[in-house]
Each structure stands twice: as C-alpha cells, then as structure tokens.
Scaffold this motif. Sequence first.
Motif, mmCIF file in Angstrom:
data_model
loop_
_atom_site.group_PDB
_atom_site.id
_atom_site.type_symbol
_atom_site.label_atom_id
_atom_site.label_comp_id
_atom_site.label_asym_id
_atom_site.label_seq_id
_atom_site.Cartn_x
_atom_site.Cartn_y
_atom_site.Cartn_z
ATOM 1 N N UNK A 363 0.849 -1.195 0.000
ATOM 2 C CA UNK A 363 0.000 0.000 0.000
ATOM 3 C C UNK A 363 0.884 1.244 0.000
ATOM 4 N N UNK A 364 0.706 2.103 -0.984
ATOM 5 C CA UNK A 364 1.533 3.313 -1.054
ATOM 6 C C UNK A 364 1.164 4.303 0.045
ATOM 7 N N UNK A 365 -0.096 4.276 0.503
ATOM 8 C CA UNK A 365 -0.532 5.246 1.502
ATOM 9 C C UNK A 365 0.313 5.205 2.768
ATOM 10 N N UNK A 366 0.635 4.023 3.240
ATOM 11 C CA UNK A 366 1.365 3.929 4.495
ATOM 12 C C UNK A 366 2.787 4.469 4.360
ATOM 13 N N UNK A 367 3.365 4.360 3.165
ATOM 14 C CA UNK A 367 4.710 4.914 2.969
ATOM 15 C C UNK A 367 4.667 6.441 2.863
ATOM 16 N N UNK A 368 3.551 6.987 2.354
ATOM 17 C CA UNK A 368 3.373 8.440 2.392
ATOM 18 C C UNK A 368 3.294 8.916 3.844
ATOM 19 N N UNK A 369 2.590 8.159 4.670
ATOM 20 C CA UNK A 369 2.444 8.525 6.077
ATOM 21 C C UNK A 369 3.801 8.457 6.782
ATOM 22 N N UNK A 370 4.551 7.383 6.540
ATOM 23 C CA UNK A 370 5.869 7.274 7.187
ATOM 24 C C UNK A 370 6.822 8.344 6.659
ATOM 25 N N UNK A 371 6.710 8.654 5.366
ATOM 26 C CA UNK A 371 7.524 9.726 4.810
ATOM 27 C C UNK A 371 7.233 11.055 5.491
ATOM 28 N N UNK A 387 10.947 6.803 1.500
ATOM 29 C CA UNK A 387 9.539 6.393 1.630
ATOM 30 C C UNK A 387 8.666 6.962 0.521
ATOM 31 N N UNK A 388 8.843 8.238 0.190
ATOM 32 C CA UNK A 388 7.979 8.815 -0.849
ATOM 33 C C UNK A 388 8.313 8.217 -2.221
ATOM 34 N N UNK A 393 6.813 4.410 -6.516
ATOM 35 C CA UNK A 393 7.185 3.194 -7.236
ATOM 36 C C UNK A 393 6.083 2.144 -7.191
ATOM 37 N N UNK A 394 5.347 2.105 -6.085
ATOM 38 C CA UNK A 394 4.275 1.119 -5.940
ATOM 39 C C UNK A 394 3.106 1.399 -6.879
ATOM 40 N N UNK A 395 3.153 2.554 -7.531
ATOM 41 C CA UNK A 395 2.190 2.857 -8.597
ATOM 42 C C UNK A 395 0.773 3.056 -8.088
ATOM 43 N N UNK A 409 5.117 14.344 -0.523
ATOM 44 C CA UNK A 409 6.049 14.073 -1.614
ATOM 45 C C UNK A 409 6.644 15.371 -2.131
ATOM 46 N N UNK A 410 5.784 16.350 -2.413
ATOM 47 C CA UNK A 410 6.244 17.624 -2.967
ATOM 48 C C UNK A 410 7.167 18.333 -1.980
#
Length: 608
Positions: A363-371, A387-388, A393-395, A409-410
């Motif tokens: 899940x990309x969402x959790x890596x956004x949160x950790x980022x 993380x971002x 990459x996870x698309x 991310x930005x």
Amino acid sequence: MPEKPNNPFMFWQELKRRKVVRVILGYLATAYIILELISIIAEPFGLPDWTIKLVFVLLCIGFIIAVFLSWIFDITPEGIKKTENIDQKTPKSIQKRGHLNKLIIASLSIAVILLLLNQFRDTTTDRKDNIDADIISIAVLPLINLNHEDDNLEYFSDGVTQEIIDELAKIQSFTITAFSTTYQYKGKDKSRSEIAKELEVKYLIQGSAKIYRDSVWLSIELFNPSTKERVWNGRYNEVLDNAPTLQASIAKQVAHSLDIKLSSAEIKSLEKINTIDGEAFKLFLQAKAEISKLTTEGFNNTRGFLETALKLDPNYAQAHTLMAWNFLLEGAAWSKANNRSASATIELANPHIEKAIELDPKSSDIYLVRGNMHLQYTGLLKQAKKDVDLALKLNSWPKIPTNYCICTVVSTYIALGEYEKASELAKLAKEVDPGNVFIYVDEAIIAMVNGQFPKAQQLLKKAVDIYDIPYFNFYYGMSYYHDNKYGEAIIYLEKAIDDDGVLIALSTAYLSNAHFMLNENVESERYKEELAKRQQSGEHHTNYPMAMISAARNEREETLMWLKKAKENSDWGITRSMWNPLFKSIRNDPEFVEIRNKMLYDEWTNPK
C-alpha cells in the motif's frame, strides 16, 4: 557406420535418424500446451503477471537443451545411448561438413526461438498499446444519503463513495477522479453532461446508500453522459458485516460492463478484504469523516473511532494507517499550541505504521504517512525520500488518487532542493486531483522558493477562500512577508490561531518579524517575548520559530543555536530551513551545513 550428411537431403535423413525432428515437433507441441495451460489457470489461481514470461523463458532454454541432446543421444530398448558418430577415418572434408551441419542445427534452434519470442513480444506490445489507447475515465459522484432522518449518517454515504473510488482505481484500464474533486458536486444542481464535461470523464457513477439496523442498502448506476445511456446498474442489500466487500464487487461489475478483462493481479487486489467486521468498517468511515475537519475535536473523535475499530479487528491495515496519520496531524505545529514532543508523536504513530506495513506492504498510503513522519518529526530527509519514492514506485499514485496528503512528496523534494521534480509532481497532482486544496500550498511554496511571491499569493488566496484554517492563513501571511508587504502579512498571520484561540508558534515568529520590519518595536518584542515564554514553559516545536526571529534580525549565533536545538529535538518544521528565505544568508555557513548534512544523511534508528 553411416556417413555424416553432405547435402540437404542427407542432412534431413540424418536429422530423422537421430530423431531430432521428432523431438522438435514434440517439444513445440508440449510447450504450446504448457503455455496455454498456464494462461488458463493464471487468473483463477492468482498467479503473478510475470509467471507466463518466466515459463516461456524456461521453455526456450529447455528447447535448446532438448535439440542438443537429441542429436547426441538416442533412447533405445537398452536405455539411453550415444548416437553413432562419424567414423574417424572419414575424410576431413566430410567431417567439416558435419561440423557445418551442427552449426545449421544450432541456427535452426535459434531461429525457432526468435520466431516465438517475436510473436510473444508482438502480442504483449499489442495488448499494452490497446490498454493505453483504451484508458477509461470515470468519476464517482458522492452517493446520496437516504437516511434523511439522520444527517449524522452522511459519513457513511461519503465513505462508501471513497471506498468505491479506491477499488476502481486498482484497475489499470481506468482513470478515476479523486473524491476531493467530485465532492464539490455534492448537492449541486448540474446535469450529468455538464459534470462529465467539467471533469473531462467519459463515464459517471451515481447512486445512493442507506443503513437500516444491521443492513446496508446500495443502489449504483454507471452512466455514459455523451450517449445518455445507462450502461449498468446494480442494487445491493447486505448485512453490515458484508459491507466491506461491496465496493470490490461494484468495481468488478463496472469492469465487466465495459468489457475490461481483469489481470490476475487486479483480481487478487480486488479480492483482498480490508476487514471482516462490518462495525469496524463503519467506525473507519466515521473516522475518515472526522479527520477531514482538521480540528482538535475532529482528531480526538478520529482517535476514538479507530481505537474501537482496532479492538474489533486488530488486523485492519487501513485503520492502522489512518490512526498513524491522525497522530501526525495532531502533533503538527500548525494545528495548535503543542505539548507533545516529536519523540512522543513518533512513539504513538510508529507502531501503527509498522503494523500497517506488516499487514499490507504494497500500500503506497502507508509509505506516504511514514515519509511525513520523517519529513516533519525526525527531520531525516534521506528517510523521507526513501519512503515517498517507494510510494511512487508502488504505482498507487499518481494514477490512483491517495486519501493522504501528497504534499508530503512535494515538500520532501522542495526540502532536498529538487524544485523541478517538486514542480513536476505538483502539476501532476493537480491534474489527478484538482479539487485537493492542499495542492495550492505546494504550488505556492514552489513559487516562493523561486521568488514568485505574487503568484504564491494568488494560489493561497484560493486555498483560504475554500478552507479558512490556520495552516493556509500562515502560508498566506508568509507569502506577503517575503514580498515585503508586511501590513498584509500581519492581517493573515493574526488569523492563524488554533482551536483554543492560541496563535500558533510559526505565525507568532513571523508576526514579530513583520512588526520588526515596520519598525514597530514594541509589538515586535511583545510577540518575541510571548514565544520565548512558551518555549521556556516547555511547549514543543518552538526552537525553530525562535530561530526564525533571530534570522530576521541577522543574529547569526542565536539563529544557529536555535536551529541546533530544533534539530536535536526534531522540531516540527526544521526541514523548512532548507528552503525558507529567512535562512538564505547562512546557508553556506559551516555550522548550518553541518545541520543540513544531518538532515540529509543521518540514518534513522527505529524505536520499535
């Protein structure tokens, strides 16, 4: 002993004698059957998309080995024996022709493999080209709440809408409009054709939702506004415990109605159930509605709903992700006068992050949160970027609209000084999710680091007009401050107060600086002393704002002292010193470079 062939006819006879032709034909037939069998069972058994490619490569390697062995060996009643070879006394010229025949066999084998590979590649390319050419755009409009007697159940219809969007977005042939964009049409009197034209989509999904006792009722319709055709409609009446499965069922029906063949990976993704507990699902939807308010009360309610949901289903990955995000938003310095340290916030959020990754590592969402945790609370940009980048990459994004702040991310790329990359992502985010008001802030920050302050003000005005909260007012005031319009800056900075009426620390610092620039020293000192008292009383995340005040007064030693304290305590916002114009004069100072390098290169030790 027979001679090796010295003309095409004799060579053909030799191939037959050695049973090479029989082996080739038998192998190709068997290989074809295996490939067909794999393609048939791939979807039902949920095999990865690369399975057939791997089998094809193995069969090609096996083909070369089979041809080689069939030339050298033969299967006889007595067992496997080496095929009689040419007599050693055979003239060398004939032996040379024998070597040539071996080369011909090798060339034939390679030709067959290349032919098959070319056919396979062409088929794959054609299929990909067709998918790219046939991307279908869909917008899911907010479902109508049929529980008219209870407006508090609005969260359910909105939440189910978001869940349908999430499931549809798992299908590669679809481009789905984000909920934050379609939400603006809720309750609006616009025709389907008008909405589709404005959103630039081919299809609309509309419907209604209702909860009655322990049952869930949904009515969904897929509509083509250009042809005014109802492509599909479905009615669902399920017990609450089955509610989490309805959205995936709807996504499959939509795909089927539009003649989309789902890949094995897509089927596997759609069949993944987030929770088996209907009550936990309902609480999760309530939490999503509360966190979107971005208020202290909303954060508290979110935490309460999720705590109960996780008691009912401890393995609810989405709930763990949202809980971690709630803790990070709760601890943000822009949201309120804060009495929770960065380490305390990390201690609360990180266990939920780790659990969510354990349950759903793709899940990309959790890596956004950790980022976001690393960007805002550990101040470690290397970890945030890791993380971002993984989230991208996870698309799952940017093609799939995220429920979490893409500003992470930005902002990470801005802090790293990669402004071009940040601009590219902000532009893409706006295309995917034009209704997300937070994207205005991302664009405004990029404008400010490029010295385009009037542009930043235009963007932030749009944000404030839509959502008048401290976060937007702070940045709006900041854009005026760095444009040397200190009077206008003061107006918006004074509006950046939290739910308890307390001015947030970042705005307090800028207010002190704005009055200082206007030579209004009494007011400037008042704000500075107020912030200093809050810092001395133990309020967290105040070292960085104190550094902002010292920087505006060109107090180099004090600025560096406060920045060092901010880094040591992982003050929220410390990574902003990488781009904030206030610190431009000390960017090349060795002591600042040391602080910057810690943010860029230090590794994180997971406290778990």
